[in-house]
Motif scaffolding. Sequence first.
Motif, PDB file in Angstrom:
ATOM      1  N   GLY A 171      20.166 -29.880 -19.647  1.00 43.93           N
ATOM      2  CA  GLY A 171      19.926 -29.086 -18.442  1.00 43.93           C
ATOM      3  C   GLY A 171      19.760 -29.946 -17.207  1.00 43.93           C
ATOM      4  O   GLY A 171      20.278 -29.623 -16.131  1.00 43.93           O
ATOM      5  N   ALA A 172      19.044 -31.064 -17.344  1.00 45.99           N
ATOM      6  CA  ALA A 172      18.844 -31.953 -16.200  1.00 45.99           C
ATOM      7  C   ALA A 172      20.150 -32.596 -15.759  1.00 45.99           C
ATOM      8  O   ALA A 172      20.479 -32.636 -14.564  1.00 45.99           O
ATOM      9  N   VAL A 173      20.926 -33.081 -16.717  1.00 48.80           N
ATOM     10  CA  VAL A 173      22.165 -33.799 -16.382  1.00 48.80           C
ATOM     11  C   VAL A 173      23.202 -32.860 -15.774  1.00 48.80           C
ATOM     12  O   VAL A 173      23.821 -33.183 -14.748  1.00 48.80           O
ATOM     13  N   LEU A 174      23.419 -31.707 -16.387  1.00 51.65           N
ATOM     14  CA  LEU A 174      24.474 -30.831 -15.861  1.00 51.65           C
ATOM     15  C   LEU A 174      24.136 -30.321 -14.459  1.00 51.65           C
ATOM     16  O   LEU A 174      25.022 -30.176 -13.609  1.00 51.65           O
ATOM     17  N   SER A 175      22.850 -30.067 -14.182  1.00 51.44           N
ATOM     18  CA  SER A 175      22.487 -29.584 -12.847  1.00 51.44           C
ATOM     19  C   SER A 175      22.619 -30.688 -11.805  1.00 51.44           C
ATOM     20  O   SER A 175      23.127 -30.447 -10.698  1.00 51.44           O
ATOM     21  N   VAL A 176      22.178 -31.904 -12.150  1.00 49.92           N
ATOM     22  CA  VAL A 176      22.255 -33.007 -11.189  1.00 49.92           C
ATOM     23  C   VAL A 176      23.704 -33.396 -10.911  1.00 49.92           C
ATOM     24  O   VAL A 176      24.114 -33.556  -9.756  1.00 49.92           O
ATOM     25  N   PHE A 177      24.502 -33.532 -11.970  1.00 52.20           N
ATOM     26  CA  PHE A 177      25.895 -33.924 -11.779  1.00 52.20           C
ATOM     27  C   PHE A 177      26.671 -32.834 -11.034  1.00 52.20           C
ATOM     28  O   PHE A 177      27.485 -33.140 -10.147  1.00 52.20           O
TER      29      PHE A 177
ATOM     30  N   GLY B  74      25.452 -30.610  -8.985  1.00 46.93           N
ATOM     31  CA  GLY B  74      24.990 -30.614  -7.595  1.00 46.93           C
ATOM     32  C   GLY B  74      25.624 -31.746  -6.802  1.00 46.93           C
ATOM     33  O   GLY B  74      26.035 -31.563  -5.642  1.00 46.93           O
ATOM     34  N   ALA B  75      25.718 -32.924  -7.418  1.00 47.18           N
ATOM     35  CA  ALA B  75      26.367 -34.054  -6.741  1.00 47.18           C
ATOM     36  C   ALA B  75      27.832 -33.748  -6.466  1.00 47.18           C
ATOM     37  O   ALA B  75      28.368 -34.081  -5.395  1.00 47.18           O
ATOM     38  N   GLY B  76      28.488 -33.087  -7.417  1.00 45.89           N
ATOM     39  CA  GLY B  76      29.888 -32.739  -7.219  1.00 45.89           C
ATOM     40  C   GLY B  76      30.080 -31.762  -6.078  1.00 45.89           C
ATOM     41  O   GLY B  76      31.032 -31.886  -5.288  1.00 45.89           O
ATOM     42  N   VAL B  77      29.190 -30.772  -5.952  1.00 44.41           N
ATOM     43  CA  VAL B  77      29.292 -29.810  -4.852  1.00 44.41           C
ATOM     44  C   VAL B  77      29.114 -30.505  -3.512  1.00 44.41           C
ATOM     45  O   VAL B  77      29.832 -30.211  -2.530  1.00 44.41           O
ATOM     46  N   VAL B  78      28.167 -31.443  -3.451  1.00 42.13           N
ATOM     47  CA  VAL B  78      27.962 -32.201  -2.209  1.00 42.13           C
ATOM     48  C   VAL B  78      29.214 -32.994  -1.852  1.00 42.13           C
ATOM     49  O   VAL B  78      29.659 -33.021  -0.688  1.00 42.13           O
ATOM     50  N   LEU B  79      29.819 -33.627  -2.834  1.00 41.75           N
ATOM     51  CA  LEU B  79      31.033 -34.402  -2.578  1.00 41.75           C
ATOM     52  C   LEU B  79      32.201 -33.505  -2.157  1.00 41.75           C
ATOM     53  O   LEU B  79      33.011 -33.896  -1.306  1.00 41.75           O
ATOM     54  N   LEU B  80      32.292 -32.308  -2.733  1.00 47.25           N
ATOM     55  CA  LEU B  80      33.335 -31.381  -2.298  1.00 47.25           C
ATOM     56  C   LEU B  80      33.140 -30.985  -0.839  1.00 47.25           C
ATOM     57  O   LEU B  80      34.117 -30.815  -0.100  1.00 47.25           O
ATOM     58  N   THR B  81      31.894 -30.840  -0.424  1.00 43.68           N
ATOM     59  CA  THR B  81      31.616 -30.533   0.980  1.00 43.68           C
ATOM     60  C   THR B  81      32.045 -31.680   1.874  1.00 43.68           C
ATOM     61  O   THR B  81      32.602 -31.465   2.962  1.00 43.68           O
ATOM     62  N   VAL B  82      31.805 -32.903   1.406  1.00 46.31           N
ATOM     63  CA  VAL B  82      32.246 -34.083   2.173  1.00 46.31           C
ATOM     64  C   VAL B  82      33.768 -34.105   2.272  1.00 46.31           C
ATOM     65  O   VAL B  82      34.336 -34.407   3.336  1.00 46.31           O
ATOM     66  N   ILE B  83      34.447 -33.769   1.174  1.00 45.51           N
ATOM     67  CA  ILE B  83      35.906 -33.782   1.169  1.00 45.51           C
ATOM     68  C   ILE B  83      36.464 -32.790   2.179  1.00 45.51           C
ATOM     69  O   ILE B  83      37.502 -33.048   2.818  1.00 45.51           O
ATOM     70  N   GLN B  84      35.801 -31.656   2.349  1.00 46.05           N
ATOM     71  CA  GLN B  84      36.276 -30.649   3.301  1.00 46.05           C
ATOM     72  C   GLN B  84      36.278 -31.159   4.737  1.00 46.05           C
ATOM     73  O   GLN B  84      37.005 -30.637   5.592  1.00 46.05           O
ATOM     74  N   THR B  85      35.474 -32.173   5.019  1.00 52.68           N
ATOM     75  CA  THR B  85      35.452 -32.751   6.377  1.00 52.68           C
ATOM     76  C   THR B  85      36.532 -33.804   6.573  1.00 52.68           C
ATOM     77  O   THR B  85      36.752 -34.254   7.700  1.00 52.68           O
TER      78      THR B  85
END
Length: 417
Positions: A125-131, A133-144
Amino acid sequence: MAAGSRRRISDGWHRARPDMLFEALTLQLGYNATLVAVGAALLGAAAGLTGTFLFLRKRALVSDAISHATLPGVALAFIAMVALGGDGRNLPGLLAGSALSAWAGLLVVQWLTARTRLSEDAAIGAVLSVFFGAGVVLLTVIQTMPAGRSAGLDDLLLGATAGMLRADALFIAAGGALALLAVLALRRPMTLVAFDAGYARTLGIDTRRVDLATMGLVLAVTVIGLKIVGLILIVALLIIPPVTARLWTERSGAVVALAGAAGALSGYLGAAISATAPDLPTGPVIVLCAFSLFALSLALAPGRGVLAAVIRQLRFRRAVHLRQGLLALAQGLPVHEPYTLRLLVRAGLARPDGVATEAGRARAAKALLDERRWHLLRATRAHEAEAASDDGLTPIERVLTPDQVAALDARLGPRGA
């Protein structure tokens, strides 16, 4: 890239005709659409087979951690390829990044489980949520980024085959076939470890390596299936087919075979159906097909299905009422329950007024004799094991030998017999 290699799957996806679904199911929508359907079937078979061993090892949640851990790898691979001047949408590059990220997530889960007091499900549960979440943040960066607006990475969340390049379809089909062959090659040691790791070790099997191989196959299926099923729903393709197969059989070999068949059928049907509706994401359609097979199995499976359970319950209820009615007739008591009386009348054991027929008196006497035999058997310490099987419905002749039954009758005497 050559024009021929960049021809898109959409050549077979956008011809709206009434018989389009039939053409898709019979592989007549064109080469590219056929390639995707076959690739999805191979992927489904590999996922069903691999997921069986996770299911048998009670480690189904591991696939969830692996699938969610792929997202930051996809995003980082896109950023790296764009930074190096390449095409950020290159599928092999994206899948390589997702594989590295998923493997890192798996190692973190194993480290947390081995070195801390966290249980495996808490670590997952800890790993899948953290990873994730990190992926969503990176996707937001990619959109810029200038190249990020047309990246199309959202398709990897739920899967999409419309517009897929022919080279990508070939890559997925080949990857699914290789994963399927690898699972078939490792089936025997994985089955032994899944059922009894201790016994497998006595045979000289390195259970740690087998576990790593299983996780590697799960990772491979997850990565290969990103484009078709998506990272969120690939876990369903790994788990639903084995659960479906388990409803039909208890033999491990049959479970593996049925899970592979269910996964292949789900992938094939889902890809074919989505070919007729290009706006639908492929992953959810495949998962819905898998769930449909599960729902049908849950309803109709002969051993564990709901219908079979209802039939068993009705038969048990009928047997209980019939036996109670016979015991009442044997003791000269009236039968008050209407359902019991109806059963006795239908069986020709009693008249509508509740009076036993000749056949009914014989059956009633046998039922009362069996009741007294079981009562005496329960009071005999030497037959405790046999007495434990008494459910009030099993004939005593199925439990004891003729000599043992005769000995009980002798102890009962002429009055009991």
